[in-house]
Design a protein around this motif. Sequence first.
Motif, PDB file in Angstrom:
ATOM      1  N   MET A  51      48.909  41.561  42.679  1.00  0.00           N
ATOM      2  CA  MET A  51      50.530  41.658  41.819  1.00  0.00           C
ATOM      3  C   MET A  51      51.199  41.250  43.201  1.00  0.00           C
ATOM      4  O   MET A  51      52.441  40.925  43.204  1.00  0.00           O
ATOM      5  CB  MET A  51      50.681  42.894  41.768  1.00  0.00           C
ATOM      6  N   GLN A  52      50.633  40.582  44.341  1.00  0.00           N
ATOM      7  CA  GLN A  52      51.491  40.238  45.462  1.00  0.00           C
ATOM      8  C   GLN A  52      52.535  41.463  45.873  1.00  0.00           C
ATOM      9  O   GLN A  52      53.750  41.018  46.236  1.00  0.00           O
ATOM     10  CB  GLN A  52      52.157  38.955  45.355  1.00  0.00           C
ATOM     11  N   THR A  53      52.206  42.410  45.734  1.00  0.00           N
ATOM     12  CA  THR A  53      53.312  43.524  45.933  1.00  0.00           C
ATOM     13  C   THR A  53      52.557  44.585  46.916  1.00  0.00           C
ATOM     14  O   THR A  53      51.225  45.049  46.973  1.00  0.00           O
ATOM     15  CB  THR A  53      53.317  44.487  44.581  1.00  0.00           C
ATOM     16  N   PRO A  54      53.240  45.077  47.938  1.00  0.00           N
ATOM     17  CA  PRO A  54      52.617  45.828  49.056  1.00  0.00           C
ATOM     18  C   PRO A  54      52.118  47.307  48.188  1.00  0.00           C
ATOM     19  O   PRO A  54      52.580  47.806  47.355  1.00  0.00           O
ATOM     20  CB  PRO A  54      53.693  46.278  49.945  1.00  0.00           C
ATOM     21  N   LEU A  55      51.192  47.721  48.797  1.00  0.00           N
ATOM     22  CA  LEU A  55      50.522  48.836  47.990  1.00  0.00           C
ATOM     23  C   LEU A  55      51.237  50.181  47.991  1.00  0.00           C
ATOM     24  O   LEU A  55      51.268  50.736  47.066  1.00  0.00           O
ATOM     25  CB  LEU A  55      49.200  49.063  48.896  1.00  0.00           C
ATOM     26  N   ASN A  56      52.026  50.319  48.974  1.00  0.00           N
ATOM     27  CA  ASN A  56      52.993  51.546  48.876  1.00  0.00           C
ATOM     28  C   ASN A  56      54.119  51.434  48.183  1.00  0.00           C
ATOM     29  O   ASN A  56      54.859  52.426  48.112  1.00  0.00           O
ATOM     30  CB  ASN A  56      53.481  52.128  50.547  1.00  0.00           C
ATOM     31  N   GLU A  57      54.375  50.224  47.585  1.00  0.00           N
ATOM     32  CA  GLU A  57      55.296  50.056  46.468  1.00  0.00           C
ATOM     33  C   GLU A  57      54.660  50.231  45.078  1.00  0.00           C
ATOM     34  O   GLU A  57      55.493  50.177  43.912  1.00  0.00           O
ATOM     35  CB  GLU A  57      56.077  48.971  46.597  1.00  0.00           C
TER      36      GLU A  57
ATOM     37  N   VAL B 195      35.048  58.197  39.476  1.00  0.00           N
ATOM     38  CA  VAL B 195      35.281  56.974  40.445  1.00  0.00           C
ATOM     39  C   VAL B 195      35.232  57.627  41.860  1.00  0.00           C
ATOM     40  O   VAL B 195      36.028  58.627  41.788  1.00  0.00           O
ATOM     41  CB  VAL B 195      36.737  56.317  40.229  1.00  0.00           C
ATOM     42  N   THR B 196      34.728  56.928  43.090  1.00  0.00           N
ATOM     43  CA  THR B 196      34.705  57.677  44.204  1.00  0.00           C
ATOM     44  C   THR B 196      35.972  57.050  44.852  1.00  0.00           C
ATOM     45  O   THR B 196      36.637  56.140  44.517  1.00  0.00           O
ATOM     46  CB  THR B 196      33.357  57.147  44.868  1.00  0.00           C
ATOM     47  N   ASP B 197      36.366  57.691  46.130  1.00  0.00           N
ATOM     48  CA  ASP B 197      37.470  57.524  46.643  1.00  0.00           C
ATOM     49  C   ASP B 197      37.483  56.056  47.230  1.00  0.00           C
ATOM     50  O   ASP B 197      38.390  55.004  47.220  1.00  0.00           O
ATOM     51  CB  ASP B 197      37.579  58.317  47.932  1.00  0.00           C
ATOM     52  N   ARG B 198      36.447  55.492  47.616  1.00  0.00           N
ATOM     53  CA  ARG B 198      35.859  54.121  48.026  1.00  0.00           C
ATOM     54  C   ARG B 198      36.222  53.302  47.089  1.00  0.00           C
ATOM     55  O   ARG B 198      37.015  52.188  47.161  1.00  0.00           O
ATOM     56  CB  ARG B 198      34.588  54.287  48.690  1.00  0.00           C
ATOM     57  N   GLU B 199      35.725  53.337  45.873  1.00  0.00           N
ATOM     58  CA  GLU B 199      35.981  52.613  44.649  1.00  0.00           C
ATOM     59  C   GLU B 199      37.321  52.577  44.321  1.00  0.00           C
ATOM     60  O   GLU B 199      37.935  51.296  44.351  1.00  0.00           O
ATOM     61  CB  GLU B 199      35.006  52.814  43.591  1.00  0.00           C
ATOM     62  N   ALA B 200      38.067  53.656  44.516  1.00  0.00           N
ATOM     63  CA  ALA B 200      39.510  53.552  44.195  1.00  0.00           C
ATOM     64  C   ALA B 200      40.272  52.938  45.051  1.00  0.00           C
ATOM     65  O   ALA B 200      41.273  52.221  44.654  1.00  0.00           O
ATOM     66  CB  ALA B 200      40.106  54.923  44.049  1.00  0.00           C
ATOM     67  N   ALA B 201      39.871  52.973  46.384  1.00  0.00           N
ATOM     68  CA  ALA B 201      40.777  52.351  47.276  1.00  0.00           C
ATOM     69  C   ALA B 201      40.586  50.788  46.875  1.00  0.00           C
ATOM     70  O   ALA B 201      41.632  50.061  47.119  1.00  0.00           O
ATOM     71  CB  ALA B 201      40.176  52.780  48.674  1.00  0.00           C
ATOM     72  N   MET B 202      39.544  50.410  46.910  1.00  0.00           N
ATOM     73  CA  MET B 202      39.224  49.013  46.630  1.00  0.00           C
ATOM     74  C   MET B 202      39.880  48.251  45.486  1.00  0.00           C
ATOM     75  O   MET B 202      40.435  47.476  45.594  1.00  0.00           O
ATOM     76  CB  MET B 202      37.697  48.636  46.402  1.00  0.00           C
ATOM     77  N   ILE B 203      39.934  49.253  44.276  1.00  0.00           N
ATOM     78  CA  ILE B 203      40.496  48.882  43.203  1.00  0.00           C
ATOM     79  C   ILE B 203      42.086  48.593  43.307  1.00  0.00           C
ATOM     80  O   ILE B 203      42.599  47.701  43.032  1.00  0.00           O
ATOM     81  CB  ILE B 203      40.240  49.609  42.042  1.00  0.00           C
ATOM     82  N   MET B 204      42.496  49.478  44.142  1.00  0.00           N
ATOM     83  CA  MET B 204      43.972  49.677  44.492  1.00  0.00           C
ATOM     84  C   MET B 204      44.431  48.425  45.212  1.00  0.00           C
ATOM     85  O   MET B 204      45.443  47.793  45.012  1.00  0.00           O
ATOM     86  CB  MET B 204      44.474  50.998  45.104  1.00  0.00           C
ATOM     87  N   ALA B 205      43.479  48.098  46.409  1.00  0.00           N
ATOM     88  CA  ALA B 205      43.814  47.268  47.283  1.00  0.00           C
ATOM     89  C   ALA B 205      43.710  45.785  46.237  1.00  0.00           C
ATOM     90  O   ALA B 205      44.768  44.709  46.631  1.00  0.00           O
ATOM     91  CB  ALA B 205      42.784  47.051  48.135  1.00  0.00           C
ATOM     92  N   ILE B 206      42.852  45.526  45.472  1.00  0.00           N
ATOM     93  CA  ILE B 206      42.711  44.445  44.555  1.00  0.00           C
ATOM     94  C   ILE B 206      43.868  44.225  44.016  1.00  0.00           C
ATOM     95  O   ILE B 206      44.622  43.077  43.847  1.00  0.00           O
ATOM     96  CB  ILE B 206      41.529  44.237  43.741  1.00  0.00           C
ATOM     97  N   VAL B 207      44.331  45.316  43.063  1.00  0.00           N
ATOM     98  CA  VAL B 207      45.495  45.390  42.217  1.00  0.00           C
ATOM     99  C   VAL B 207      46.684  44.694  42.920  1.00  0.00           C
ATOM    100  O   VAL B 207      47.656  43.674  42.648  1.00  0.00           O
ATOM    101  CB  VAL B 207      45.843  46.457  41.462  1.00  0.00           C
ATOM    102  N   ALA B 208      47.032  45.544  44.201  1.00  0.00           N
ATOM    103  CA  ALA B 208      47.974  45.095  45.251  1.00  0.00           C
ATOM    104  C   ALA B 208      48.115  43.636  45.422  1.00  0.00           C
ATOM    105  O   ALA B 208      49.220  43.084  45.538  1.00  0.00           O
ATOM    106  CB  ALA B 208      48.273  45.870  46.515  1.00  0.00           C
ATOM    107  N   ASP B 209      46.898  43.196  45.903  1.00  0.00           N
ATOM    108  CA  ASP B 209      46.610  41.637  46.209  1.00  0.00           C
ATOM    109  C   ASP B 209      47.074  40.571  45.034  1.00  0.00           C
ATOM    110  O   ASP B 209      47.903  39.741  45.141  1.00  0.00           O
ATOM    111  CB  ASP B 209      45.390  41.677  46.671  1.00  0.00           C
TER     112      ASP B 209
END
Lengths: 398, 127
Positions: free
Chosen positions: B111-117, B95-109
């Motif tokens: 779950m309605q949870t800030p990404l840093n949590e 997985v590229t860094d860009r894809e990973a960042a997108m996946i993490m952002a989608i999951v955070a969104d």
Amino acid sequence: MDIGQIFVDLAKGSGFAQLGMQWQNAVMIVLACFFLYLGIKKKFEPLLLVGIAFGILLTNLPQASDADLLYHPEWWIGQAAIDNGVDYLNVLQHGGLLDILYIGVKTGVYPCLIFIGVGAMTDFGPMIANPKSLLLGAAAQLGIFTAFILASLFFTPSQAASIGIIGGADGPTAIWLTKSLAPELLAAIAIAAYSYMALIPIIQPPIMRLLTTKKEREIKMEQLREVSKSEKIVFPIMVTIFCCLLLPSVAPLLGCLMFGNLLKECGVTERLSDTAQNALMNIVTLFLGISVGATAQGARFLSADTLLIIALGLIAFSLSTAGGLLIGKLMCWLTKGKINPLIGAAGVSAVPMAARVAHSEGLKANPSNYLLMHAMGPNVAGVIGSAVAAGILMAVFG
Amino acid sequence: MFNAIESVTIGESFALAGVSMSIIMGVLACIMVLIYLMSGFFKLLEKHNPALKAKIDALFSKKTEPTEASEPVATEEKDIVTARGSCGNIVLKNVTDREAAMIMAIVADKMQTPLNELRFKSIKKID
């Protein structure tokens, strides 16, 4: 000190001096390199195939002396081992690395530990939501017994049972059964089982297209109901109690599968579930692959029997796929077109590869047809079915 | 336990295969029936005693829900406390860094949870 003699002895003891002695070992080294190519470049079940291939490489390379051998096949499948059982004290005191690792295969510990990991990674939700998929998982064991019938013409009943289980498309189950019934065939059966699992995307689609019409492949299935947490927790406990009471011989495999699943679903053992899915699974896969590979020593492996096993394995695998598809067609007819027969092909265990193949064939027939979750039901039912089949064969021939 | 079988005729092989397939079909059909019974039980429970069903569900899902959710949080204090920055390592497999960042952002969104949590251990591409 005679320096010249030291050099002569070193040259005589080197692997290069022994390379020409056994042509079978040279062939096995080439085969190991081919498997490494398939695993690394083609990504055919790389987690196991790379380990198996390296085990083959290690065990077929010349070694300095008997004391330095990594693996001693005669300790495991020699006449003395058959007559008196394996001398584990000798293995622990004088065994090489692969001898020590092979204890986990011989005692059936590795397949059971892998099943804990598989259980922790499996979601039985789609199967609980559509319990009829269990029948597809059962039908997809047809290849096991057809191959058994054919194999019994050429092999002993125990060997035939071990060859038949290749049709279950479940590597750990095949190893678990073979280590008890036909340890001399372990390498050939393990390699055949894992190779066919890796080749599912090539083997299954032609059979699917042959046995189903385009209209059947286009069938869209209704969305599955949501399964509650309570059902997911009760399911592994209920199945363990029922199956172990009915067929105690399935306890090692099915018990471990359900234990792993309970760790995942109960919600209070997240650390254990995480360990089972990752660390434990990786360690056992590493040990299993390399020690199974080590059993493939040229002189024993390169025989007509191996070719026959590979051919029978392919028949078993194909017939298991056909069995699932045919019952899928029957269920499609009985439900007046509510079930897509393609999901029957996912009844061969190989999770989740077989479900993905069913899904992609459904997509090819109808680009808006998403069968993945429907195919996961028969797929995980196939794991239970092959474990039950192995338990029956173990009870009969063990 | 059966006695070990040394040899089988072709007829016996057919018989054994037929019996074994029937046993597998029977065992899995029994599991199917058990699942229907279990689902029926939970449905019945929900219908006749929804309070008890809710209790059972709550009991099973108790550990998986964040306990903080039910605790009242002082809004003023919450406003003062700033979120900690993200830290730690993540394992990326194919997985590229860009894809990973997108996946993490989608999951955070979702779950309605800030990404840093959230803590991501690994992201692996499944072929």
